[in-house]
Structure formats: C-alpha cells, structure tokens
Enzyme design. Structure first.
Site, PDB file in Angstrom:
ATOM      1  N   PRO A 198     -11.441 -18.611 -31.617  1.00  0.00           N
ATOM      2  CA  PRO A 198     -11.811 -19.461 -30.480  1.00  0.00           C
ATOM      3  C   PRO A 198     -10.720 -19.449 -29.423  1.00  0.00           C
ATOM      4  CG  PRO A 198     -12.364 -20.554 -32.516  1.00  0.00           C
ATOM      5  CD  PRO A 198     -11.611 -19.307 -32.900  1.00  0.00           C
ATOM      6  N   CYS A 199     -11.134 -19.361 -28.161  1.00  0.00           N
ATOM      7  CA  CYS A 199     -10.180 -19.041 -27.106  1.00  0.00           C
ATOM      8  C   CYS A 199      -9.820 -20.211 -26.218  1.00  0.00           C
ATOM      9  CB  CYS A 199     -10.746 -17.920 -26.241  1.00  0.00           C
ATOM     10  SG  CYS A 199     -12.347 -18.312 -25.517  1.00  0.00           S
ATOM     11  N   LYS A 200     -10.344 -21.411 -26.464  1.00  0.00           N
ATOM     12  CA  LYS A 200     -10.113 -22.486 -25.503  1.00  0.00           C
ATOM     13  C   LYS A 200      -8.634 -22.836 -25.379  1.00  0.00           C
ATOM     14  CE  LYS A 200     -12.081 -26.786 -23.851  1.00  0.00           C
ATOM     15  NZ  LYS A 200     -13.042 -27.862 -24.047  1.00  0.00           N
TER      16      LYS A 200
END
Length: 743
Positions: free
Chosen positions: A331-333
C-alpha cells in the site's frame, strides 16, 4: 493418522470419475467449435511460468501477465491482499480449478503474519495444493504431518474461543465494557487494534480465524477429527513476544488517548481513555492472559512444525513447485504526496491506525515483508510497483527514510552463493505506453544472478513507448448509455450494459493496441463479450450538477481562481479606501464584509450565486467557505471536468469516496465504474459485479493498469528469449491442470 484430509479425498475422487461439472465441460466443448479452454494458446506446456502477486488488489498486474499472448504463458497461482472486497473481485476473475479446488487463488491475508521464509514456503505449497489440481502435493505434505498441524491450530483456536466466551459473559466483564462509549469501536485505530489481536470484537471476543494465518486452511481442508491431537505448551520466548505485542498495541491506544482532536475527532480522547481504563480492569486481565496463551500457543505450533520440516519443505518447493515470478507493491499511501500531510494530521490527533516510528507509516514497513517473500520464494524475476513519490526521501520521527535505497539494501542482504539479484528501478508514465491516463509509477525490476548478465535489470527498462497519447474519448467509446446507481431499484455493480465493437484500421497504432486489448475475447469462452457490468455512476447533487454545466472540459476548480487579476486588486484597494473614509459603522461593517468576499474566489462566487438564483436551487453548498478557501490549497483540484482529447488524470483510490475529480467531458455526471476501469485499461470481460460501489471504485483506483502490466510481461518474455533467466521453465510440464486453473 486419524484425520482425513478433505482436499486429498476430493482430489482423489476427481482422478477416477467424471464429475457432473466435468461432464458439462466436455459437452460444452463438443457443442461449440470454440475450445472451452480458449485462454490456453497452443504452445508447449513447459512454457508456463507460475506468478505470485503480493498486495494483489483487484488483480491489475496479474491481468496483464495472465492475458499476455506471446512466446510464454504466465499463470498467477497466488494473490494476497488484506482487503476482502478487492479479493472478491480478484477471485471473480482468477478462478481456481472449479469443484476440485479447496482454496481460491486470491487469499485474504496480512503479509505481517509470516516472519520466517520456511512458513511462507509452507503457506505457498499448501495453497498451491488446495487451489490447483495437485493430489500428489497434498499427499507429500500430509506425509510430513500437515493435517495434524492444521488440526492443532484449529483446536487451539477452539480452546481460546470457548474460554473467551466464558470470560466475556461474566457479570463484571459485561459491566465494565458497558462503560465504554459504543462510538469508540468505530474508530479506525480501535478496529485495527481488534484486527491485530485476531478476535471478532470485545463484546464477543472469539477467535477470528480468517484474520490469522492458517485459519482459512483449517476451515477448508480439514474434516472433523475422530480424536483431538495434543495441543502442547507455548514456548516461553513466544509468550514473552506476545506480552510485548500486547503492550505495544495497548501503548498505541494510550498514546492516542492523550492527544486532542478537532472536528469529528474532538471526542476521541475521552473515548480512548475509557477504553484504556476497560483494558486495565481485572475483568479484562483474564481475557488478556488467555489471549497471550492462545497466540503464543499458535506461534509455537507454527514454529515447531516449520523448523522440524524445514529441509523437506525446501526440497519440495524447489523440486517441482517453485514460483518463477513475484509481482506486487505494498500500500502506497505512506509515500503519497497527498497522504503524508493527512497521516501526520491524524497522528497528531491520536487517531491514526498505521503509526510506525522507523518507517513513518506502518504500511511502508510492508516492503520489508515483500523482501521476506522474495527470500522465501526466490523467484527468477520480481517486479515491485509503487507510487512515483516512493523514490523521494520521506521524513520520519527517527530521521529521513530513503525507500528505494532501503529496498535495494534489503535485497542485497539476501545475497548468498545461490541467491543474488541484479536490480534496477525507474519511474515510468503509463500514458507513454498506450494507457489513456497520466499515471506515473515507481517500478523496480530484479532478476536472479547467474546466467543473467549484470545489465539485465537495466535492459528491462528498454521499453518501446507509444508514438502518441491515447485520449480519454477512446477509452469511453463503445459503451452504451450508463445507469444511475440505485441500491433500492436494483441498479448496482452487477447491472449489465451493452458494449459495441469499435475498430478502424485508420486509427493510430497506439489506439488500435488499446482497443484490441480492452475489446479482447473473454479468455474462457473465446468470444468478445456483448455486455459488461458496473457501467453505473453516482447521482450528483443538483447544485454540483448545475455548477459543472458551466465548466469547460479540462478545467479544474482551482483553475477558476483569479488571484493575479489587476481588476481584483483595484476593487480591493477601492473598498479599503472607502472603509477609511466612511463614518457610519453600519456602512463600514458592510464594506468590510464585502472586502472579505473580494478575493481569488470572486469569479467562483459570482458563478455559484448565479446558478443558485437562475435555477432556483434551495442551496448551493459550494458557497461554503471551506470549498472556496480550498481553491488554492493542495485539495483545490477536488473538481475537474476531464478533457476528452487528452489522457485522463490519475485514477486514485479516493475515487471510491468522491468522483467529482473525474467529471465526464460532456455529460452531467462523473465517470462510471466501467469507464474508470476502461481508463485503467481493464478489459471489458473483467468483472466487478461482486463488490459494492465504493469498494469497486477504490479497487480500480489502486490497481496497476493491466495494459502496462502486459508490457512488463512481454519484456520479461523477450529477455527470456535472449537470456536463460528461467532455467526451471519445464518443471510444471507434467501438470496440465496448472494451465486450466484459470477456467
């Protein structure tokens, strides 16, 4: 052994008899000139390469690999994600071997479950046996005690659930829990806390086996035992680890309780304080001790089994069942430009569920788990994907965090005489490769050293780009009229809409490539679908719809700001001069109020007031100061009418909550789910009918464009033609059903 393995029994039945489903398939093949397994090109079986997709989401990366029609065939045999909605979509499109499979291809799992390469190999092998037609693999796993291992896990869970139910029903426990405000359990931090504990809730704290490793295997692969195997005793070191785990999670809640929040978070401190008081009571301490014993016992059984069978599992994995390629990106947030200030704000308010001191955001630490899977599976090739900001330095409480450098360092630490990777990375834009979207992504490619030269990783990025952009209008063509989402009227993601073939040999080659991809035949039937699903949109507010009708294609909310207008400055100067001259306090107050409205948002204000009066709207919520002030901030592009003549702006997961940034170029609505999928280059046969509107939009926004993924698959195939990077390509030639499991 008293236990019978359901998977082995089911697979054994399939070997000697014709099941009704198999008979139906045979009849279908005879009745139609189209091969039922149309997705299987006629090529040597040994050219099939197994793919593992980590953090797979809806399956954008896997879609590109599995539908690549070139010299090699790629087959995704395992997809892992912790989002159940995304996995539903994944399994709708990547199917296991029908009635002969005990487990789906896509698995809901937390990557942090696994702390040792041997357990990852065990998980992969058990999954492969359960999701594909591998009775001999089940047999070999049972020879080393798989059934007894799963039974011990299941019985440990049962023991805890029974004890937890007894504790939670006691009078003192119920009384103490009742003092915690119910809203407390809706907070993201508390939900994450409960999920990490592996229990269903505090009111009914049963073992949530689907939230823990091996829970799904216990449910799917084991029949009722005739006798209960011994549970054993938890390892003391693991008991200590669980005590530390509990303390760490409790301290997160306690730390958050000491911080003040704003707006809707203003009451969180009191709620979390009351939860901490409950967690410190004698009534809860009994459940805490039971939890520590349960989790330590579980961990002890896992460690014992894996260490005892380490060499057998290693031999079994590398002998015939290894994975050739690992895909995915965490996940890149945590690396997102928009996500960083949001996360910091939430952390300051004590409500962020992903705080991690070393990595800034705990999701950033998941790349360490990615590397652990590389160590365990040792694929010939891996592909790591993330947002473009992954390459920029990230400030954390403990200093600056350079993600690419750390990732390369972690991979280098894997190096042994038998395992070394040549690695290279770049940021590429999907629009350069016939995807109708401006989408920049960080890509790292790695190839196992050996026969491969040192420059193989950099050679991967010698990608042939398209000569011109594919505009948004091409992505929107061929679709029938959309429907407005209506949960009461039955218009949901499963709504079917007609699609039409669009083809003109005079179109530019990049547009033909895109259209041939999204309009390709269904891989099972071999026929171009006449209809597709999820061509639905959210009903916009009347005041938003009217405002949008005055906005031209390609214009954003922030583009209507006029901060540098000389006339605007003259107006302000004139009003300020008048304020100094007038004597009446009433007039001065009116002028000061007017001055407050003469700012960069004046043109927007006039337009919104005009639409309110002209169309007799009961309200125009966009006139609220929160919207007008945000016109110049990082959130000022919340609205945009897209241009049909250019690639679309980046589709992001936030589209699940707000589609106003993706307003249709000519129609009074936002993009439909199917249109967003088209922008992401999902083929029309790809189905989204198993998930809700919000989750489906979000899953599409999180995905890798499949057309871009197909390019990666093609490049890997080209490199394999030049260099022998897959020395074990022929090892699954004896298992034709590997190829059929997509059906």
């Amino acid at each position: 052994m008293s236990l019978r393995h359901r998977g082995v029994a089911r697979l054994a039945k399939g070997c000697g008899t014709t099941t009704p489903a198999a008979a139906k398939r045979e009849q279908s093949k005879k009745a139609s000139p189209v091969n039922y397994y149309r997705s299987l090109p006629e090529r040597p079986l040994q050219d099939t390469l197994r793919v593992v997709d980590l953090f797979c989401g809806a399956g954008g990366l896997s879609c590109g690999f599995d539908n690549f029609n070139g010299a090699r065939r790629f087959k995704t045999v395992l997809g892992i994600d912790n989002d159940p909605s995304a996995i539903k979509i994944f399994n709708r499109n990547f199917r296991s071997l029908g009635d002969r499979a005990s487990l789906p291809i896509g698995r809901v799992a937390d990557m942090t479950w696994f702390q040792h390469p041997t357990e990852i190999r065990l998980f992969y092998l058990v999954h492969l046996a359960g999701s594909s037609f591998h009775p001999e693999l089940f047999e070999r796993l049972n020879e080393i005690g798989l059934s007894e291992f799963l039974a011990r896990i299941r019985n440990i869970d049962k023991k805890f659930s029974s004890l937890a139910a007894e504790i939670s029903q006691s009078d003192d426990y119920v009384e103490e829990l009742s003092r915690v405000p119910p809203q407390t359990f809706t907070l993201a931090l508390v939900k994450a806390f409960v999920n990490r504990l592996g229990v269903s809730s505090f009111s009914r704290p049963l073992a949530s086996t689907r939230s823990l490793p091996w829970g799904e295997e216990c449910e799917s692969l084991l029949e009722n035992a005739e006798g209960e195997p011994a549970l054993g005793f938890p390892n003391r070191e693991l008991v200590h680890d669980m005590e530390q785990e509990w303390s760490a999670r409790f301290n997160e809640i306690q730390e958050a309780a000491g911080k003040s929040g704003r707006g809707q978070n203003s009451n969180n401190s009191k709620r979390l304080t009351r939860l901490c008081e409950f967690l410190s009571t004698d009534a809860f301490s009994r459940l805490k001790e039971a939890w520590i014993d349960w989790r330590a016992s579980r961990a002890s059984v896992r460690a014992e089994f894996c260490l005892e069978n380490k060499s057998q599992l290693e031999e079994l994995y590398f002998d015939r069942y290894r994975a050739h390629i690992v895909l995915g990106g965490p996940p890149c947030k945590g690396f997102s430009r928009i996500g960083r200030p949001v996360i910091q704000s939430l952390r300051d308010q004590g409500v962020h569920a992903w705080s991690h001191k070393e990595y800034g955001d705990e999701r950033n630490a998941l790349m360490v788990q990615y590397v652990l899977f590389l160590e365990a599976l040792q694929p010939e090739v891996f592909l790591f994907e993330n947002v473009s900001n992954f390459q920029s330095a990230l400030k954390t409480p403990n200093g600056t965090f350079d993600a690419p450098a750390l990732l390369v360092e972690l991979i280098e630490e894997l190096a042994t005489d038998k395992l070394t990777y040549h690695v290279s990375h770049q940021v590429i834009n999907a629009r350069d490769y016939a995807v109708p979207q401006d989408r920049r992504r960080f890509i790292m490619f790695g190839a196992k050293a050996g026969a491969a030269p040192h420059n193989i990783a950099s050679k991967f990025f010698e990608l042939k780009s398209a000569a011109a952009d594919v505009p948004l209008r091409v992505a929107l063509t061929g679709l029938s009229d959309p429907q407005e989402f209506d949960p009461k009227g039955g218009i949901k993601t499963d709504h079917s809409s007609a699609v039409y073939d669009v083809w003109d040999p005079k179109l530019p080659p990049e547009q033909r490539d895109y259209l041939s991809w999204v309009q390709q035949p269904d891989p099972v039937s071999g026929v171009r679908p006449a209809a597709t699903d999820a061509h639905i949109f959210r009903k916009p507010r009347d005041d938003d719809r009217v405002f949008a009708s005055f906005v031209a294609p390609g214009i954003r909310w922030m583009d209507l700001k006029v901060d540098r207008s000389q006339t605007l400055q003259d107006l302000r100067d004139g009003i300020e001069a008048a304020i100094e001259e007038v004597q009446s306090s009433k007039t001065k107050h009116a002028l000061e109020n007017l001055l407050g409205k003469v700012d960069g948002s004046l043109m927007l204000r006039l337009l919104l007031e005009h639409t309110k009066e002209r169309f007799k709207l009961p309200e125009q919520h966009l006139l609220l100061e929160g919207y007008l002030k945000n016109g110049g901030s990082t959130h000022g592009d919340w609205f945009e009418r897209l241009s049909a003549t250019k690639p679309c702006r980046t589709i992001v997961a936030h589209i699940g909550k707000d589609t106003y940034a993706y307003w249709h170029p000519t129609e009074p609505r936002s993009l439909t789910i199917r249109e967003a999928a088209r922008v992401q280059s999902f083929p029309d046969f790809f189905r989204f009918d198993v998930s809700g509107v919000v989750d489906t939009y979000s899953a599409i926004g999180n995905a890798v464009p499949p057309l871009l993924s197909r390019l990666f698959a093609a490049r890997i195939s080209e490199l394999a033609e030049e260099i022998q990077i897959f020395p074990h390509e022929g090892e699954c030639a004896n298992h034709k059903t590997d190829l059929l499991s997509a059906s």
